[in-house]
Design a protein around this motif. Structure first.
Motif, PDB file in Angstrom:
ATOM      1  N   LEU A  46       0.821  -1.224   0.000  1.00 39.98           N
ATOM      2  CA  LEU A  46       0.000   0.000   0.000  1.00 39.98           C
ATOM      3  C   LEU A  46       0.853   1.271   0.000  1.00 39.98           C
ATOM      4  O   LEU A  46       0.350   2.351  -0.322  1.00 39.98           O
ATOM      5  CB  LEU A  46      -0.922   0.014   1.215  1.00 39.98           C
ATOM      6  CG  LEU A  46      -2.013  -1.046   1.262  1.00 39.98           C
ATOM      7  CD1 LEU A  46      -2.765  -0.979   2.588  1.00 39.98           C
ATOM      8  CD2 LEU A  46      -2.970  -0.881   0.096  1.00 39.98           C
ATOM      9  N   ILE A  47       2.125   1.156   0.345  1.00 38.13           N
ATOM     10  CA  ILE A  47       2.975   2.348   0.452  1.00 38.13           C
ATOM     11  C   ILE A  47       3.005   3.153  -0.848  1.00 38.13           C
ATOM     12  O   ILE A  47       2.850   4.379  -0.814  1.00 38.13           O
ATOM     13  CB  ILE A  47       4.392   1.972   0.942  1.00 38.13           C
ATOM     14  CG1 ILE A  47       4.318   1.515   2.404  1.00 38.13           C
ATOM     15  CG2 ILE A  47       5.366   3.133   0.792  1.00 38.13           C
ATOM     16  CD1 ILE A  47       5.624   0.992   2.970  1.00 38.13           C
ATOM     17  N   PRO A  48       3.173   2.527  -2.035  1.00 42.56           N
ATOM     18  CA  PRO A  48       3.171   3.336  -3.265  1.00 42.56           C
ATOM     19  C   PRO A  48       1.858   4.067  -3.528  1.00 42.56           C
ATOM     20  O   PRO A  48       1.844   5.088  -4.226  1.00 42.56           O
ATOM     21  CB  PRO A  48       3.456   2.302  -4.363  1.00 42.56           C
ATOM     22  CG  PRO A  48       4.138   1.180  -3.677  1.00 42.56           C
ATOM     23  CD  PRO A  48       3.549   1.139  -2.299  1.00 42.56           C
ATOM     24  N   LEU A  49       0.760   3.563  -2.952  1.00 44.75           N
ATOM     25  CA  LEU A  49      -0.525   4.263  -3.143  1.00 44.75           C
ATOM     26  C   LEU A  49      -0.503   5.653  -2.512  1.00 44.75           C
ATOM     27  O   LEU A  49      -1.217   6.546  -2.966  1.00 44.75           O
ATOM     28  CB  LEU A  49      -1.673   3.433  -2.580  1.00 44.75           C
ATOM     29  CG  LEU A  49      -1.962   2.118  -3.298  1.00 44.75           C
ATOM     30  CD1 LEU A  49      -3.119   1.391  -2.628  1.00 44.75           C
ATOM     31  CD2 LEU A  49      -2.252   2.364  -4.773  1.00 44.75           C
ATOM     32  N   LEU A  50       0.315   5.823  -1.478  1.00 45.19           N
ATOM     33  CA  LEU A  50       0.464   7.163  -0.886  1.00 45.19           C
ATOM     34  C   LEU A  50       1.033   8.136  -1.915  1.00 45.19           C
ATOM     35  O   LEU A  50       0.613   9.291  -1.987  1.00 45.19           O
ATOM     36  CB  LEU A  50       1.389   7.100   0.333  1.00 45.19           C
ATOM     37  CG  LEU A  50       0.919   6.274   1.526  1.00 45.19           C
ATOM     38  CD1 LEU A  50       2.032   6.156   2.551  1.00 45.19           C
ATOM     39  CD2 LEU A  50      -0.318   6.906   2.149  1.00 45.19           C
ATOM     40  N   ASP A  51       1.982   7.646  -2.717  1.00 39.87           N
ATOM     41  CA  ASP A  51       2.578   8.486  -3.747  1.00 39.87           C
ATOM     42  C   ASP A  51       1.560   8.848  -4.827  1.00 39.87           C
ATOM     43  O   ASP A  51       1.514   9.985  -5.301  1.00 39.87           O
ATOM     44  CB  ASP A  51       3.785   7.785  -4.376  1.00 39.87           C
ATOM     45  CG  ASP A  51       4.870   7.508  -3.357  1.00 39.87           C
ATOM     46  OD1 ASP A  51       5.038   8.318  -2.422  1.00 39.87           O
ATOM     47  OD2 ASP A  51       5.555   6.484  -3.491  1.00 39.87           O
ATOM     48  N   VAL A  52       0.762   7.868  -5.213  1.00 34.22           N
ATOM     49  CA  VAL A  52      -0.285   8.122  -6.217  1.00 34.22           C
ATOM     50  C   VAL A  52      -1.268   9.168  -5.690  1.00 34.22           C
ATOM     51  O   VAL A  52      -1.659  10.096  -6.408  1.00 34.22           O
ATOM     52  CB  VAL A  52      -1.024   6.810  -6.573  1.00 34.22           C
ATOM     53  CG1 VAL A  52      -2.219   7.081  -7.461  1.00 34.22           C
ATOM     54  CG2 VAL A  52      -0.059   5.830  -7.242  1.00 34.22           C
ATOM     55  N   ALA A  53      -1.652   9.036  -4.425  1.00 32.81           N
ATOM     56  CA  ALA A  53      -2.581  10.003  -3.824  1.00 32.81           C
ATOM     57  C   ALA A  53      -1.962  11.399  -3.776  1.00 32.81           C
ATOM     58  O   ALA A  53      -2.646  12.401  -4.013  1.00 32.81           O
ATOM     59  CB  ALA A  53      -2.972   9.545  -2.421  1.00 32.81           C
ATOM     60  N   LEU A  54      -0.670  11.480  -3.509  1.00 33.41           N
ATOM     61  CA  LEU A  54       0.003  12.775  -3.460  1.00 33.41           C
ATOM     62  C   LEU A  54       0.019  13.450  -4.828  1.00 33.41           C
ATOM     63  O   LEU A  54      -0.250  14.646  -4.944  1.00 33.41           O
ATOM     64  CB  LEU A  54       1.437  12.602  -2.933  1.00 33.41           C
ATOM     65  CG  LEU A  54       2.288  13.870  -2.860  1.00 33.41           C
ATOM     66  CD1 LEU A  54       1.627  14.929  -1.983  1.00 33.41           C
ATOM     67  CD2 LEU A  54       3.682  13.531  -2.347  1.00 33.41           C
ATOM     68  N   VAL A  55       0.319  12.687  -5.874  1.00 36.99           N
ATOM     69  CA  VAL A  55       0.305  13.251  -7.232  1.00 36.99           C
ATOM     70  C   VAL A  55      -1.105  13.703  -7.592  1.00 36.99           C
ATOM     71  O   VAL A  55      -1.301  14.780  -8.159  1.00 36.99           O
ATOM     72  CB  VAL A  55       0.828  12.229  -8.261  1.00 36.99           C
ATOM     73  CG1 VAL A  55       0.605  12.718  -9.679  1.00 36.99           C
ATOM     74  CG2 VAL A  55       2.298  11.970  -8.035  1.00 36.99           C
ATOM     75  N   ALA A  56      -2.096  12.901  -7.252  1.00 34.45           N
ATOM     76  CA  ALA A  56      -3.486  13.267  -7.540  1.00 34.45           C
ATOM     77  C   ALA A  56      -3.868  14.548  -6.811  1.00 34.45           C
ATOM     78  O   ALA A  56      -4.497  15.443  -7.396  1.00 34.45           O
ATOM     79  CB  ALA A  56      -4.419  12.133  -7.149  1.00 34.45           C
ATOM     80  N   ALA A  57      -3.483  14.666  -5.550  1.00 42.24           N
ATOM     81  CA  ALA A  57      -3.801  15.874  -4.780  1.00 42.24           C
ATOM     82  C   ALA A  57      -3.125  17.108  -5.384  1.00 42.24           C
ATOM     83  O   ALA A  57      -3.725  18.181  -5.465  1.00 42.24           O
ATOM     84  CB  ALA A  57      -3.363  15.701  -3.330  1.00 42.24           C
ATOM     85  N   THR A  58      -1.889  16.943  -5.824  1.00 48.90           N
ATOM     86  CA  THR A  58      -1.164  18.049  -6.446  1.00 48.90           C
ATOM     87  C   THR A  58      -1.853  18.478  -7.742  1.00 48.90           C
ATOM     88  O   THR A  58      -2.044  19.670  -7.995  1.00 48.90           O
ATOM     89  CB  THR A  58       0.296  17.638  -6.727  1.00 48.90           C
ATOM     90  OG1 THR A  58       0.894  17.204  -5.497  1.00 48.90           O
ATOM     91  CG2 THR A  58       1.098  18.777  -7.305  1.00 48.90           C
ATOM     92  N   ALA A  59      -2.210  17.492  -8.561  1.00 46.70           N
ATOM     93  CA  ALA A  59      -2.878  17.801  -9.829  1.00 46.70           C
ATOM     94  C   ALA A  59      -4.223  18.486  -9.596  1.00 46.70           C
ATOM     95  O   ALA A  59      -4.559  19.465 -10.277  1.00 46.70           O
ATOM     96  CB  ALA A  59      -3.070  16.515 -10.637  1.00 46.70           C
ATOM     97  N   ILE A  60      -4.984  17.999  -8.630  1.00 45.96           N
ATOM     98  CA  ILE A  60      -6.287  18.605  -8.324  1.00 45.96           C
ATOM     99  C   ILE A  60      -6.108  20.048  -7.858  1.00 45.96           C
ATOM    100  O   ILE A  60      -6.843  20.944  -8.285  1.00 45.96           O
ATOM    101  CB  ILE A  60      -7.038  17.768  -7.267  1.00 45.96           C
ATOM    102  CG1 ILE A  60      -7.491  16.439  -7.881  1.00 45.96           C
ATOM    103  CG2 ILE A  60      -8.215  18.526  -6.676  1.00 45.96           C
ATOM    104  CD1 ILE A  60      -7.970  15.412  -6.870  1.00 45.96           C
ATOM    105  N   ASP A  61      -5.140  20.274  -6.996  1.00 48.70           N
ATOM    106  CA  ASP A  61      -4.898  21.623  -6.486  1.00 48.70           C
ATOM    107  C   ASP A  61      -4.530  22.587  -7.609  1.00 48.70           C
ATOM    108  O   ASP A  61      -5.051  23.702  -7.675  1.00 48.70           O
ATOM    109  CB  ASP A  61      -3.789  21.571  -5.427  1.00 48.70           C
ATOM    110  CG  ASP A  61      -3.758  22.808  -4.554  1.00 48.70           C
ATOM    111  OD1 ASP A  61      -4.851  23.265  -4.120  1.00 48.70           O
ATOM    112  OD2 ASP A  61      -2.657  23.321  -4.286  1.00 48.70           O
ATOM    113  N   LEU A  62      -3.656  22.147  -8.509  1.00 50.51           N
ATOM    114  CA  LEU A  62      -3.273  23.004  -9.641  1.00 50.51           C
ATOM    115  C   LEU A  62      -4.457  23.217 -10.582  1.00 50.51           C
ATOM    116  O   LEU A  62      -4.671  24.324 -11.083  1.00 50.51           O
ATOM    117  CB  LEU A  62      -2.100  22.389 -10.401  1.00 50.51           C
ATOM    118  CG  LEU A  62      -0.748  22.423  -9.687  1.00 50.51           C
ATOM    119  CD1 LEU A  62       0.268  21.572 -10.433  1.00 50.51           C
ATOM    120  CD2 LEU A  62      -0.249  23.859  -9.529  1.00 50.51           C
ATOM    121  N   HIS A  63      -5.224  22.161 -10.804  1.00 53.98           N
ATOM    122  CA  HIS A  63      -6.382  22.258 -11.702  1.00 53.98           C
ATOM    123  C   HIS A  63      -7.431  23.233 -11.170  1.00 53.98           C
ATOM    124  O   HIS A  63      -8.102  23.914 -11.932  1.00 53.98           O
ATOM    125  CB  HIS A  63      -6.999  20.875 -11.906  1.00 53.98           C
ATOM    126  CG  HIS A  63      -8.152  20.882 -12.859  1.00 53.98           C
ATOM    127  ND1 HIS A  63      -7.992  21.129 -14.204  1.00 53.98           N
ATOM    128  CD2 HIS A  63      -9.480  20.673 -12.668  1.00 53.98           C
ATOM    129  CE1 HIS A  63      -9.172  21.070 -14.806  1.00 53.98           C
ATOM    130  NE2 HIS A  63     -10.093  20.796 -13.888  1.00 53.98           N
TER     131      HIS A  63
END
Length: 194
Positions: free
Chosen positions: A40-57
């Motif tokens: 599950l650890i890599p899923l934290l990274d995926v969530a972080l990228v998604a959060a960054t993209a959402i914030d910029l969007h």
């Protein structure tokens, strides 16, 4: 602030999942559950990228937190497996009678090999961070956000340069010489630098 909180949560989540995974493996003898938790650890990274993209969007002004999110992701992916192995050996030794961790060499060719492996991880981290930043620029960011994100690409590669300078290149003069019979590695190192 949103992305900064996500970075902090990702770091905390990494250590929680790592500790839980190792506790399941060595204290509770639940190897399969441990593997699932550690996966599950890599899923934290995926969530972080998604959060960054959402914030910029959503139109957030690109800033330090967005750049750091990409850098964090790169280092997490590049150094994560080594970190898990490092923790696994120590946890197994402490709680399951595993062998003692092998100390990293301090001098010589073995030390250079360690430094080169570490530097290649940094190159990998910078490449991943750059790919994420370029992906954000191409897919999410607007023209006002682009220069800030590009600046973080440059910063990632500056870190690579400094890591090389103060890692493998710094150690090069002392690694070429091996200690002679009866001479400690520390004395050999000081003699080769004089």
């Amino acid at each position: 602030m949103f992305v900064a909180a996500f970075i902090a949560a990702s770091e905390i989540g990494l250590w929680v999942l790592l500790g839980l995974g190792l506790a399941l493996r060595y204290l509770l003898r639940r190897r399969r559950a441990s593997t699932v938790v550690l996966a599950l650890i890599p899923l934290l990274d995926v969530a972080l990228v998604a959060a960054t993209a959402i914030d910029l969007h959503r139109g957030a002004e690109a800033g330090t937190t967005h750049g750091l999110a990409a850098i964090y992701l790169g280092f997490s992916v590049a150094f994560g497996p080594a970190l898990v192995r490092w923790a696994d050996v120590r946890f197994a030794h402490r709680f399951a009678g595993g062998p003692a961790p092998v100390k990293a060499p301090k001098h010589g060719p073995e030390r250079m090999a360690v430094l080169w492996r570490e530097w290649f991880r940094v190159v990998t981290a910078a490449a991943i961070a750059s790919a994420v930043l370029f992906g954000l620029i191409l897919l999410v960011a607007d023209s006002d956000q682009d220069p800030v994100l590009l600046g973080w690409v440059a910063r990632a590669w500056v870190v690579v340069g400094f890591w090389f300078l103060f890692g493998p290149l710094w150690e090069l003069p002392t690694s070429r010489r091996t200690p002679q019979a009866g001479e400690t590695a520390d004395r050999a190192s000081s003699r080769s630098s004089s």
